[in-house]
Design a protein around this motif. Structure first.
Motif, PDB file in Angstrom:
ATOM      1  N   GLY A 178       0.789  -1.219   0.000  1.00 56.09           N
ATOM      2  CA  GLY A 178       0.000   0.000   0.000  1.00 56.09           C
ATOM      3  C   GLY A 178       0.820   1.267   0.000  1.00 56.09           C
ATOM      4  O   GLY A 178       0.300   2.364  -0.242  1.00 56.09           O
ATOM      5  N   LYS A 179       2.104   1.143   0.276  1.00 56.33           N
ATOM      6  CA  LYS A 179       2.979   2.322   0.308  1.00 56.33           C
ATOM      7  C   LYS A 179       3.154   2.932  -1.087  1.00 56.33           C
ATOM      8  O   LYS A 179       3.432   4.113  -1.206  1.00 56.33           O
ATOM      9  CB  LYS A 179       4.356   1.962   0.875  1.00 56.33           C
ATOM     10  CG  LYS A 179       4.338   1.530   2.315  1.00 56.33           C
ATOM     11  CD  LYS A 179       4.124   2.705   3.208  1.00 56.33           C
ATOM     12  CE  LYS A 179       4.252   2.275   4.648  1.00 56.33           C
ATOM     13  NZ  LYS A 179       3.973   3.365   5.565  1.00 56.33           N
ATOM     14  N   PHE A 180       2.997   2.127  -2.144  1.00 55.19           N
ATOM     15  CA  PHE A 180       3.128   2.654  -3.496  1.00 55.19           C
ATOM     16  C   PHE A 180       1.958   3.566  -3.867  1.00 55.19           C
ATOM     17  O   PHE A 180       2.105   4.473  -4.666  1.00 55.19           O
ATOM     18  CB  PHE A 180       3.215   1.520  -4.523  1.00 55.19           C
ATOM     19  CG  PHE A 180       4.562   0.867  -4.578  1.00 55.19           C
ATOM     20  CD1 PHE A 180       5.667   1.554  -5.042  1.00 55.19           C
ATOM     21  CD2 PHE A 180       4.716  -0.437  -4.181  1.00 55.19           C
ATOM     22  CE1 PHE A 180       6.902   0.961  -5.108  1.00 55.19           C
ATOM     23  CE2 PHE A 180       5.955  -1.046  -4.235  1.00 55.19           C
ATOM     24  CZ  PHE A 180       7.053  -0.351  -4.701  1.00 55.19           C
ATOM     25  N   ALA A 181       0.796   3.314  -3.309  1.00 61.77           N
ATOM     26  CA  ALA A 181      -0.410   4.021  -3.721  1.00 61.77           C
ATOM     27  C   ALA A 181      -0.761   5.225  -2.864  1.00 61.77           C
ATOM     28  O   ALA A 181      -1.763   5.881  -3.133  1.00 61.77           O
ATOM     29  CB  ALA A 181      -1.585   3.041  -3.710  1.00 61.77           C
ATOM     30  N   THR A 182       0.034   5.550  -1.856  1.00 68.16           N
ATOM     31  CA  THR A 182      -0.335   6.648  -0.969  1.00 68.16           C
ATOM     32  C   THR A 182      -0.126   8.019  -1.600  1.00 68.16           C
ATOM     33  O   THR A 182      -0.806   8.966  -1.229  1.00 68.16           O
ATOM     34  CB  THR A 182       0.464   6.597   0.344  1.00 68.16           C
ATOM     35  OG1 THR A 182       1.844   6.715   0.053  1.00 68.16           O
ATOM     36  CG2 THR A 182       0.173   5.325   1.109  1.00 68.16           C
TER      37      THR A 182
END
Length: 71
Positions: A29-33
């Protein structure tokens, strides 16, 4: 003792797969923040640390399973 090494080799290979899966689930989920600091952190985790950790566990497990540490 060799039987224990074989079983633990399977455990290490399963642990490598589990680390890969859970790291993807946790840090994916860190890629989409959209935040730059999250993106940099995710790139370091996914492209530097995760391959080192997973390949190290998998190789150690494979060698243990194949009795390479017998000598």
């Amino acid at each position: 003792m060799n039987a224990i090494k074989k079983y633990l080799g399977i455990v290490w290979m399963a642990l490598a797969a589990a680390v890969a899966y859970y790291s993807y689930e946790i840090f994916g989920g860190k890629f989409a923040t959209g935040k730059q600091e999250d993106l940099v952190f995710a790139i370091i985790i996914f492209f530097v640390l995760l391959p080192l950790i997973v390949s190290g566990l998998a190789i150690f497990g494979w060698y243990s399973f194949k009795n390479e540490y017998e000598d």
